[in-house]
Design a protein around this motif. Structure first.
Motif, PDB file in Angstrom:
ATOM      1  N   LEU A  76      -9.979  24.470  20.043  1.00 10.78           N
ATOM      2  CA  LEU A  76     -11.409  24.180  19.983  1.00 10.78           C
ATOM      3  C   LEU A  76     -12.206  25.317  19.348  1.00 10.78           C
ATOM      4  O   LEU A  76     -13.197  25.072  18.665  1.00 10.78           O
ATOM      5  CB  LEU A  76     -11.939  23.876  21.385  1.00 10.78           C
ATOM      6  N   ARG A  77     -11.767  26.548  19.576  1.00  9.94           N
ATOM      7  CA  ARG A  77     -12.451  27.688  18.947  1.00  9.94           C
ATOM      8  C   ARG A  77     -12.365  27.621  17.427  1.00  9.94           C
ATOM      9  O   ARG A  77     -13.236  28.131  16.730  1.00  9.94           O
ATOM     10  CB  ARG A  77     -11.826  29.014  19.423  1.00  9.94           C
ATOM     11  N   ASN A  78     -11.299  26.988  16.941  1.00 13.49           N
ATOM     12  CA  ASN A  78     -11.070  26.924  15.501  1.00 13.49           C
ATOM     13  C   ASN A  78     -11.443  25.579  14.890  1.00 13.49           C
ATOM     14  O   ASN A  78     -10.984  25.258  13.781  1.00 13.49           O
ATOM     15  CB  ASN A  78      -9.596  27.238  15.198  1.00 13.49           C
ATOM     16  N   LEU A  79     -12.270  24.801  15.598  1.00 12.64           N
ATOM     17  CA  LEU A  79     -12.758  23.560  15.005  1.00 12.64           C
ATOM     18  C   LEU A  79     -13.477  23.887  13.696  1.00 12.64           C
ATOM     19  O   LEU A  79     -14.235  24.845  13.609  1.00 12.64           O
ATOM     20  CB  LEU A  79     -13.737  22.866  15.949  1.00 12.64           C
ATOM     21  N   LYS A 214     -20.125  19.795  19.152  1.00  7.87           N
ATOM     22  CA  LYS A 214     -20.508  21.153  18.750  1.00  7.87           C
ATOM     23  C   LYS A 214     -20.423  22.109  19.930  1.00  7.87           C
ATOM     24  O   LYS A 214     -20.007  23.251  19.780  1.00  7.87           O
ATOM     25  CB  LYS A 214     -21.924  21.160  18.180  1.00  7.87           C
ATOM     26  N   LYS A 217     -16.951  23.808  20.808  1.00  2.00           N
ATOM     27  CA  LYS A 217     -16.579  25.014  20.057  1.00  2.00           C
ATOM     28  C   LYS A 217     -17.306  26.235  20.601  1.00  2.00           C
ATOM     29  O   LYS A 217     -16.712  27.286  20.790  1.00  2.00           O
ATOM     30  CB  LYS A 217     -16.927  24.817  18.588  1.00  2.00           C
ATOM     31  N   ASN A 220     -15.975  27.503  24.054  1.00  5.18           N
ATOM     32  CA  ASN A 220     -14.646  28.103  24.037  1.00  5.18           C
ATOM     33  C   ASN A 220     -14.542  29.338  23.152  1.00  5.18           C
ATOM     34  O   ASN A 220     -13.445  29.833  22.927  1.00  5.18           O
ATOM     35  CB  ASN A 220     -13.619  27.057  23.596  1.00  5.18           C
ATOM     36  N   GLU A 221     -15.661  29.821  22.615  1.00  2.00           N
ATOM     37  CA  GLU A 221     -15.632  31.039  21.808  1.00  2.00           C
ATOM     38  C   GLU A 221     -15.598  32.268  22.710  1.00  2.00           C
ATOM     39  O   GLU A 221     -16.105  32.241  23.827  1.00  2.00           O
ATOM     40  CB  GLU A 221     -16.833  31.077  20.869  1.00  2.00           C
TER      41      GLU A 221
END
Length: 221
Positions: A76-79, A214, A217, A220-221
């Motif tokens: 999810l961080r890399n969506l 949105k 992401k 989960n950053e």
């Protein structure tokens, strides 16, 4: 031989929303154990101590936190890019000998217009075509002799690019769709490729759906 731990795990895994809540640590384990005990005792055929159930839940929640949150959070961080399109129409046609031929005609007509949204999926008995409302009349004309099973207007899409590792991490789609369900978003259609997926929702739900995706992401950053 069945153990308390195995029966507790099977119970939790059979209830997806409970599974996710447990992984997030937002459930009172003592209260949950009390609710579960009658079913667990029936499954095991003997009395079960509440403390043993709580301990099994605690171990399971710790494992889930690692297995689910760590791997899915990385995806999810890399969506990637999130693209929203509006004013779409969803058609469904019964499979016929001429349907593919007509699809070729449609693609030939719209191929030079990069602003047109078009996607199609073929099932066993029907084919769906989702396309920009601007060319709906063209679709109506080309497919006029096909058996149309439905036509739904006032739809929007959200397309999301996924990192390549999404294919090796279980639960990515489940996690995303679960969050959308919690917010009351009704998913009309889902279209996916290896590293991209698109959801189709009604126009009035597009803002909520976009905010949820949105937000995944950002959280989960």
């Amino acid at each position: 031989m069945k153990t308390i731990s195995s029966v507790v795990e099977n119970y939790i895994k059979s209830k997806p929303f409970l599974l996710n809540s447990l992984s997030q640590g937002i459930i009172n384990l003592t209260s949950l154990a009390r609710v579960m005990m009658p079913e667990l005792e029936k499954e095991l055929g003997k009395d079960v101590k509440q403390g043993a159930v709580v301990m099994a839940l605690k171990r399971l929640s710790e494992e889930l936190d690692f297995k689910i949150n760590l791997k899915i959070s990385k995806v999810l961080r890399n969506l990637g890019e999130i693209t929203v399109r509006s004013s779409l129409v969803d058609y469904a046609f019964a499979i016929s000998e001429t349907l593919l031929e007509n699809q070729v005609k449609l693609i030939s007509e719209i191929n030079k217009n990069q602003d047109i949204f078009y996607t199609s999926s073929r099932g066993v008995n029907e084919t769906n075509i989702i396309i920009s409302r601007a060319v709906a009349d063209l679709v109506d004309n080309i497919f006029k002799n096909e058996k149309q099973t439905h036509k739904i207007e006032n739809l929007s899409s959200i397309s999301v690019k996924l990192p390549q590792e999404n294919v090796s991490v279980p639960g990515v789609y489940y996690y995303i769709f679960q969050r959308l369900a919690w917010e009351g978003v009704v998913i009309h259609e889902v279209i996916s490729t290896t590293n991209e997926f698109t959801i189709i929702v009604r126009d009035e739900q597009i803002d909520v759906a976009f905010k949820v995706i949105k937000g995944l992401k950002v959280v989960n950053e």
